[in-house]
Enzyme design. Structure first.
Site, PDB file in Angstrom:
ATOM      1  N   THR A  55     -17.400 -49.104  65.171  1.00 11.54           N
ATOM      2  CA  THR A  55     -17.812 -47.543  65.803  1.00 11.54           C
ATOM      3  C   THR A  55     -17.837 -46.771  65.827  1.00 11.54           C
ATOM      4  OG1 THR A  55     -17.032 -46.815  68.276  1.00 11.54           O
ATOM      5  CG2 THR A  55     -15.788 -47.902  67.556  1.00 11.54           C
ATOM      6  N   ASP A  56     -18.176 -45.165  66.081  1.00  7.82           N
ATOM      7  CA  ASP A  56     -18.518 -43.788  66.308  1.00  7.82           C
ATOM      8  C   ASP A  56     -16.862 -43.630  66.902  1.00  7.82           C
ATOM      9  OD1 ASP A  56     -19.018 -43.990  68.950  1.00  7.82           O
ATOM     10  OD2 ASP A  56     -21.282 -42.803  68.644  1.00  7.82           O
ATOM     11  N   GLU A  57     -16.528 -44.538  67.823  1.00  4.50           N
ATOM     12  CA  GLU A  57     -15.795 -43.789  68.370  1.00  4.50           C
ATOM     13  C   GLU A  57     -14.246 -43.570  67.486  1.00  4.50           C
ATOM     14  OE1 GLU A  57     -14.726 -45.494  72.615  1.00  4.50           O
ATOM     15  OE2 GLU A  57     -16.948 -46.279  72.542  1.00  4.50           O
ATOM     16  N   TYR A  92      -9.237 -48.598  72.675  1.00  4.90           N
ATOM     17  CA  TYR A  92      -9.705 -48.853  71.932  1.00  4.90           C
ATOM     18  C   TYR A  92     -10.351 -48.450  70.878  1.00  4.90           C
ATOM     19  CZ  TYR A  92     -14.790 -50.542  70.434  1.00  4.90           C
ATOM     20  OH  TYR A  92     -16.064 -50.653  70.428  1.00  4.90           O
ATOM     21  N   LYS A  99     -10.118 -50.320  67.111  1.00  2.00           N
ATOM     22  CA  LYS A  99     -10.800 -50.298  66.040  1.00  2.00           C
ATOM     23  C   LYS A  99     -11.036 -49.466  64.823  1.00  2.00           C
ATOM     24  CE  LYS A  99     -14.984 -51.946  66.398  1.00  2.00           C
ATOM     25  NZ  LYS A  99     -14.465 -53.738  66.188  1.00  2.00           N
TER      26      LYS A  99
HETATM   27  P1  NAD Z   1     -19.506 -57.563  73.293  1.00  5.32           P
HETATM   28  O1  NAD Z   1     -18.454 -57.045  74.245  1.00  5.32           O
HETATM   29  O2  NAD Z   1     -20.387 -57.209  74.296  1.00  5.32           O
HETATM   30  O3  NAD Z   1     -19.457 -58.695  72.618  1.00  5.32           O
HETATM   31  C1  NAD Z   1     -17.531 -58.948  72.441  1.00  5.32           C
HETATM   32  C2  NAD Z   1     -18.251 -60.976  72.068  1.00  5.32           C
HETATM   33  O4  NAD Z   1     -16.479 -61.010  71.297  1.00  5.32           O
HETATM   34  C3  NAD Z   1     -18.163 -61.491  73.416  1.00  5.32           C
HETATM   35  O5  NAD Z   1     -18.346 -62.758  72.656  1.00  5.32           O
HETATM   36  C4  NAD Z   1     -16.254 -62.062  72.893  1.00  5.32           C
HETATM   37  O6  NAD Z   1     -16.451 -63.739  73.349  1.00  5.32           O
HETATM   38  C5  NAD Z   1     -15.922 -62.141  71.560  1.00  5.32           C
HETATM   39  N1  NAD Z   1     -14.801 -62.131  71.749  1.00  5.32           N
HETATM   40  C6  NAD Z   1     -13.809 -60.966  71.969  1.00  5.32           C
HETATM   41  N2  NAD Z   1     -12.105 -61.613  71.823  1.00  5.32           N
HETATM   42  C7  NAD Z   1     -12.512 -62.962  70.817  1.00  5.32           C
HETATM   43  C8  NAD Z   1     -11.688 -63.867  69.862  1.00  5.32           C
HETATM   44  N3  NAD Z   1     -10.687 -62.995  69.997  1.00  5.32           N
HETATM   45  N4  NAD Z   1     -11.528 -64.274  69.457  1.00  5.32           N
HETATM   46  C9  NAD Z   1     -13.285 -64.318  69.063  1.00  5.32           C
HETATM   47  N5  NAD Z   1     -14.067 -63.780  69.696  1.00  5.32           N
HETATM   48  C10 NAD Z   1     -14.092 -63.055  70.466  1.00  5.32           C
HETATM   49  O7  NAD Z   1     -19.325 -56.479  72.381  1.00  5.32           O
HETATM   50  P2  NAD Z   1     -20.654 -55.405  71.811  1.00  5.32           P
HETATM   51  O8  NAD Z   1     -21.137 -54.332  72.727  1.00  5.32           O
HETATM   52  O9  NAD Z   1     -21.665 -56.473  71.769  1.00  5.32           O
HETATM   53  O10 NAD Z   1     -19.534 -55.048  70.138  1.00  5.32           O
HETATM   54  C11 NAD Z   1     -20.042 -55.448  69.460  1.00  5.32           C
HETATM   55  C12 NAD Z   1     -19.205 -55.113  67.921  1.00  5.32           C
HETATM   56  O11 NAD Z   1     -19.725 -53.652  68.123  1.00  5.32           O
HETATM   57  C13 NAD Z   1     -18.001 -54.808  68.546  1.00  5.32           C
HETATM   58  O12 NAD Z   1     -17.126 -54.633  67.543  1.00  5.32           O
HETATM   59  C14 NAD Z   1     -17.832 -53.010  68.857  1.00  5.32           C
HETATM   60  O13 NAD Z   1     -16.509 -52.448  68.659  1.00  5.32           O
HETATM   61  C15 NAD Z   1     -19.059 -52.969  68.615  1.00  5.32           C
HETATM   62  N6  NAD Z   1     -20.108 -51.321  68.445  1.00  5.32           N
HETATM   63  C16 NAD Z   1     -19.939 -51.911  69.873  1.00  5.32           C
HETATM   64  C17 NAD Z   1     -21.392 -50.532  70.391  1.00  5.32           C
HETATM   65  C18 NAD Z   1     -21.961 -50.912  71.357  1.00  5.32           C
HETATM   66  O14 NAD Z   1     -22.331 -49.615  72.398  1.00  5.32           O
HETATM   67  N7  NAD Z   1     -21.544 -52.148  72.739  1.00  5.32           N
HETATM   68  C19 NAD Z   1     -21.601 -49.437  69.537  1.00  5.32           C
HETATM   69  C20 NAD Z   1     -20.909 -49.895  68.201  1.00  5.32           C
HETATM   70  C21 NAD Z   1     -19.956 -50.544  68.441  1.00  5.32           C
HETATM   71  O1  DAU Z   2     -19.475 -44.972  71.173  1.00  6.24           O
HETATM   72  C1  DAU Z   2     -19.941 -46.484  70.596  1.00  6.24           C
HETATM   73  C2  DAU Z   2     -18.977 -47.395  71.701  1.00  6.24           C
HETATM   74  O2  DAU Z   2     -20.199 -47.253  72.683  1.00  6.24           O
HETATM   75  C3  DAU Z   2     -19.070 -49.042  71.716  1.00  6.24           C
HETATM   76  O3  DAU Z   2     -18.216 -49.142  70.378  1.00  6.24           O
HETATM   77  C4  DAU Z   2     -18.166 -49.219  72.602  1.00  6.24           C
HETATM   78  O4  DAU Z   2     -17.692 -50.777  72.938  1.00  6.24           O
HETATM   79  C5  DAU Z   2     -19.237 -49.372  74.155  1.00  6.24           C
HETATM   80  O5  DAU Z   2     -19.482 -49.624  75.063  1.00  6.24           O
HETATM   81  C6  DAU Z   2     -19.467 -47.679  74.510  1.00  6.24           C
HETATM   82  O6  DAU Z   2     -18.403 -46.924  74.755  1.00  6.24           O
HETATM   83  P1  DAU Z   2     -18.358 -46.259  75.714  1.00  6.24           P
HETATM   84  O7  DAU Z   2     -17.117 -45.811  76.203  1.00  6.24           O
HETATM   85  O8  DAU Z   2     -18.935 -44.637  75.502  1.00  6.24           O
HETATM   86  O9  DAU Z   2     -19.825 -46.772  76.644  1.00  6.24           O
HETATM   87  P2  DAU Z   2     -19.275 -46.820  78.032  1.00  6.24           P
HETATM   88  O10 DAU Z   2     -20.971 -47.214  78.659  1.00  6.24           O
HETATM   89  O11 DAU Z   2     -18.737 -47.489  79.144  1.00  6.24           O
HETATM   90  O12 DAU Z   2     -19.932 -44.970  79.056  1.00  6.24           O
HETATM   91  C7  DAU Z   2     -21.026 -44.785  78.898  1.00  6.24           C
HETATM   92  C8  DAU Z   2     -20.926 -43.541  79.738  1.00  6.24           C
HETATM   93  O13 DAU Z   2     -20.538 -43.952  80.778  1.00  6.24           O
HETATM   94  C9  DAU Z   2     -18.553 -42.813  78.596  1.00  6.24           C
HETATM   95  O14 DAU Z   2     -19.148 -41.173  78.892  1.00  6.24           O
HETATM   96  C10 DAU Z   2     -18.282 -42.802  80.529  1.00  6.24           C
HETATM   97  C11 DAU Z   2     -19.321 -42.465  81.072  1.00  6.24           C
HETATM   98  N1  DAU Z   2     -19.211 -44.154  82.260  1.00  6.24           N
HETATM   99  C12 DAU Z   2     -18.564 -45.382  82.240  1.00  6.24           C
HETATM  100  C13 DAU Z   2     -18.705 -46.153  83.170  1.00  6.24           C
HETATM  101  C14 DAU Z   2     -18.951 -48.002  82.715  1.00  6.24           C
HETATM  102  C15 DAU Z   2     -19.421 -43.284  84.033  1.00  6.24           C
HETATM  103  O15 DAU Z   2     -19.252 -42.215  84.108  1.00  6.24           O
HETATM  104  N2  DAU Z   2     -19.471 -44.776  85.016  1.00  6.24           N
HETATM  105  C16 DAU Z   2     -18.979 -45.634  84.884  1.00  6.24           C
HETATM  106  O16 DAU Z   2     -19.269 -46.356  85.538  1.00  6.24           O
END
Ligand code: NAD
Ligand code: DAU
Length: 350
Positions: free
Chosen positions: A131-133, A156, A160
């Site tokens: 992730t970019d975080e 988180y 990562k």
């Molecule tokens: P998600 O939470 O939707 O899915 C995670 C999956 O991992 C689930 O299916 C869960 O059952 C599985 N999992 C969790 N713990 C586990 C364990 N101990 N063993 C086996 N499986 C397990 O996540 P996502 O949003 O699809 O993100 C996927 C990947 O991409 C993550 O590594 C996240 O850090 C990265 N990522 C997410 C975003 C985003 O915006 N969602 C952005 C950048 C990177």
């Molecule tokens: O940047 C990549 C990341 O983006 C991934 O690595 C994470 O897995 C993914 O969850 C996401 O993280 P964020 O914290 O940016 O996403 P989230 O959707 O939780 O929040 C987006 C923005 O909205 C953030 O500034 C917090 C705000 N927010 C979020 C929620 C859930 C609110 O204002 N209200 C809310 O209820």
């Protein structure tokens, strides 16, 4: 011929990656390994679950014996590792879950892959999705590049970042072939409604308050999930070994502007009066340690591998909203039961 282990394939992004690889590469066997936590849902893969080149293994990354068995049984040739605890708010209340899955789980997977691939490490790829975080927060100016120093601010992102470091260390120390990509915020179908966009779509449908954290001026760079999946495909096949790629949407939005756009589009789709859903916006207590701004510079991926997002934000958001409106049963199944308890505990005290 490849037997690719995709971890976290029942989650949001993983399900799109599994679908893309299963349909695009009939000669590959795709093994989806997922523990099916609250975020994992096999409903996300209903359309491809009977494909001849698809397998599913319900295994937790913490179970080394079961991981070993999966590598042996399927003769895994490559790994695309997405499984993780992924929600920042949950990491604030339960940091250890993130340590176990994201750090210990990743090291377990690295160890099992290293042992299984033994003296042929150069013939196999361990692709780690991050992730970019990990880069921390930006001010009003600038972008994250691949050389930006790591500065994680939440449990988180710290977990990562640690997993990224382990992957790098295994490349340096054991000469494993690895690649890492760091992506910005994804949105799209099958997104669990704890994250901003699907949560707010669900709340707008049910005319519930839209809880905007802090002043709402936090900025994220949004990428349509199917474009993340194509970037992963390109990096998996053409990325430089032991290198890192940033993936982003070239698409920055302040939360409050995004929420207002979402309200407007939803009002149109639902036939509601102009401005009706905006009245649901409710400013609530801020997220602790909230990163002010993320913005990715994805020039390297574009220049080296020719990838660029295929849809505009307007197209991606319209497709996403339509998907949620047409998949009420998926949303209902997810938001009943345990989800309601989660929502009550996270949002009643804000
Ligand atoms: P998600 O939470 O939707 O899915 C995670 C999956 O991992 C689930 O299916 C869960 O059952 C599985 N999992 C969790 N713990 C586990 C364990 N101990 N063993 C086996 N499986 C397990 O996540 P996502 O949003 O699809 O993100 C996927 C990947 O991409 C993550 O590594 C996240 O850090 C990265 N990522 C997410 C975003 C985003 O915006 N969602 C952005 C950048 C990177
Ligand atoms: O940047 C990549 C990341 O983006 C991934 O690595 C994470 O897995 C993914 O969850 C996401 O993280 P964020 O914290 O940016 O996403 P989230 O959707 O939780 O929040 C987006 C923005 O909205 C953030 O500034 C917090 C705000 N927010 C979020 C929620 C859930 C609110 O204002 N209200 C809310 O209820």
């Amino acid at each position: 011929m490849k037997n690719i282990l995709i971890t976290g394939g029942a989650g949001f992004i993983g399900s799109h990656v599994v679908r893309l690889f299963v349909t695009k590469y009939p000669n590959y066997t795709i093994v989806n390994l997922d523990a099916l936590t609250y975020a994992g849902n096999l409903e996300n893969l209903k359309d491809i679950e009977n494909s001849p080149n698809y397998r599913f293994e319900k295994v937790n990354l913490l179970d080394v014996a079961a991981l070993t068995q999966v590598f042996q049984q399927h003769q895994i040739t490559d790994v695309v590792h997405l499984a993780a605890e992924s929600h920042v708010d949950r990491s604030i209340t339960s940091p250890l879950d993130f340590v176990y899955t994201n750090i210990v789980g990743t090291v377990n997977l690295l160890n099992v892959a290293k042992t299984h691939w033994a003296n042929e490490l150069d013939k196999h790829l361990f692709y780690h999705i991050s992730t970019d975080e990990v880069y921390g927060a930006l001010g009003d100016e600038g972008f994250f590049t691949e050389t930006t120093p790591y500065h994680p601010n939440s449990p988180y992102s710290a977990s990562k970042a640690a997993s990224d470091h382990f992957v790098r260390a295994y490349a340096e120390t054991y000469h494993m072939h690895t690649v890492i990509s760091n992506c910005s915020n994804n949105y799209g179908p099958y997104h669990f409604p704890e994250k901003l966009i699907p949560l707010f779509i669900n709340n707008i449908i049910h005319k519930k308050p839209l809880p905007v954290y802090g002043d709402g001026k936090y900025t994220r760079d949004w990428l349509f999930v199917k474009d993340h999946a194509t970037a992963i495909d390109v990096i998996f096949h053409k990325g430089q070994i032991n290198d890192t790629y940033n993936i982003g949407g070239f698409n920055e939005w302040k939360n409050i502007d995004l929420v207002k756009l979402l309200c407007k589009l939803m009002d149109e789709k639902l036939g509601r009066a102009v401005g009706e859903s905006e009245q649901l916006i409710t400013y609530v207590k801020d997220r602790p340690g909230h990163d002010r701004r993320y913005a990715i510079d994805a020039t390297k991926l574009n220049k080296e591998l020719g990838w660029y997002p295929s849809v505009t934000f307007e197209q991606g958001l319209a497709e996403t909203i339509d998907w949620y409106l047409n998949n009420g049963e998926w949303l209902h199944n997810i938001t009943s039961g345990a989800y309601e308890k989660y929502y009550a505990s996270m949002y009643t005290n804000r």
